[in-house]
Design a protein around this motif. Structure first.
Motif: not given
Length: 440
Positions: A18-25, A31-34, A48-52, A56-60
């Motif tokens: 699988r492409p590295f970018a997809v796996s990283l995403a 990790a966000v949901i955890l 902000p909480t750790p989730y927030d 934000a970083g993950t969405v970007a």
């Protein structure tokens, strides 16, 4: 599908890996949901909480990699946009302007998470729904363990995990902590009901932990949420059963689940502390519900009267300051904050989600089982919303987002199959691939 535009040349050509970018995403989303197990600060951009922060970083990053909004997400996105627009219009005449900005920014952020989860699941529904719900279940189990340990004073500083004798775990409020655990209970119930070997019985352990934690939250809303979600799950799963064996297995599992819940509740009630609080909470109304001056029902009546007086709304985070008490009803809460524009848009979105979700479940699809899980949890939450404000619950936007991502994916495949029936002279494999956008 058009929801994921990242370069996946190797995968589309059938090459291994699988492409590295997809796996990283995917790892970032997990990790966000955890981190969603910890909600101990106000949901504003100032605290902000750790989730927030991770969200934000993950969405970007994921959108930078190439994730795109599905074109068919237009209706729910437009309705959310009307909700936000109504808040903005009401805010123009707000009495407490200092509260408008953080409340409005929080709403925009949470709607953004809905759009993200819908787009993310739509691109690969089967795989990502499972990833999300396993991570959600792990986070919920961790939060539940903190709540149970705190309630029974099994750890130092146990009082920080309780409030007024009720378990709240790593959340601000027992009334949010309890509902947070409902969807993972339904998910584990589904996995157990479809298990093929005895090794899967390990899932009964986290299931019991989650049920016990919901009970110890002493949240009447969470209890009702779980019962309704469980009933919807059972009925829909039974009605979509494809074999006699599957039906019998589901009935047997339903009976076993009832016995497990009775055992868990019975164990908890063996403690005099638990039994006393249960006796107080096990009624449909409490004194603070029916107080003629400051009760919940009286507050809701005043909120509705204010909506008729101010049809454009008061602006977000205003009513609690004016009334000194929240509405404890999300539909009235949105209505009084954003007027009829926000109120009708929000109610319309919930109804649209109910109807489209029901239709998607009726289509024969690989994600039918887990779609029923998400739908049942969603139904439980919007029913509980009649007695509590859920518009700032992070996991509510997770549920609605994953529901819509799955709905759109299932509808697209269903539409592709219907088009095939009208094109009998084209090769089936080629026409389905072209219609759905799937690549081998």
């Amino acid at each position: 599908m058009d929801g994921w535009q990242i370069d996946t040349g190797d995968r589309r050509q059938g090459l291994p890996g699988r492409p590295f970018a997809v796996s990283l995403a995917e790892w970032l989303v997990v990790a966000v949901i955890l981190t969603s197990f910890y909600v101990r600060s106000d949901q504003t951009q100032d605290n902000p909480t750790p989730y927030d922060l991770l969200m934000a970083g993950t969405v970007a990053i994921v959108f930078l990699f190439g994730l795109r909004f599905p074109r068919r997400l237009g209706w729910p996105a437009a309705l959310w946009g009307l909700v936000i627009a109504g808040f903005g219009i009401g805010a123009m005449d707000a009495l407490y302007m200092e509260r408008v900005r953080p409340a409005l920014m929080t709403s925009v952020y949470l709607v953004g998470t809905f759009l993200f989860f819908a787009s993310w699941v739509y691109a690969d529904p089967g795989r990502r729904l499972h990833q999300i719900f396993w991570a959600y279940t792990a986070a919920a189990t961790l939060a539940a363990l903190f709540g149970i340990a705190g309630y029974f004073a099994l750890v130092p500083g146990a009082e920080m995990f309780t409030e007024y004798g009720r378990a709240r775990g790593t959340f601000n409020d027992p009334n949010v902590f309890g509902p947070f655990l409902v969807a993972p209970v339904i998910f584990l119930g589904w996995k157990l009901s479809t298990a093929q070997s005895l090794r899967s019985l390990w899932m009964a352990v986290p299931l019991g932990i989650l049920v016990l934690a919901i009970f110890l939250s002493f949240s009447r809303g969470a209890w009702g949420n779980l019962l309704l979600a469980g009933l919807v799950f059972f009925v829909l799963t039974l009605s979509t059963s494809k074999s006699y064996l599957q039906t019998m297995r589901l009935i047997a599992f339903g009976a076993l689940s009832v016995l497990v819940m009775i055992g868990v509740v019975g164990f908890a009630l063996s403690s005099p502390q638990v039994a006393d609080l249960f006796e107080q909470r096990a009624s449909l109304t409490q004194s603070y519900d029916t107080d003629p001056e400051h009760g919940r029902f009286e507050s809701q009546a005043r909120a509705f009267a204010m909506t008729l007086e101010k049809p454009l709304g008061l602006g977000p985070a205003q009513w609690a300051m004016i009334n000194r008490l929240d509405t404890h009803n999300v539909y009235l809460h949105v209505l009084v904050a954003g007027g009829f524009l926000s109120g009708f848009a929000f109610i319309g979105l919930m109804l649209l989600s109910l109807v489209r979700g029901w239709r998607a479940i009726a289509l024969d699809n690989p994600e039918q089982g887990i779609l029923i899980v998400v739908y049942a949890a969603f139904v439980g939450h919007i029913a509980e919303a009649v007695i509590i404000d859920i518009d700032n619950w992070r996991h509510f936007y997770l549920l609605v987002g994953t529901l819509w991502g799955a709905i759109l994916a299932v509808e697209e495949r269903g539409g592709a199959r219907q088009r095939l029936l009208r094109m009998p002279f084209r090769p089936a494999r080629q026409s389905f691939s072209a219609a759905s956008g799937f690549q081998a």
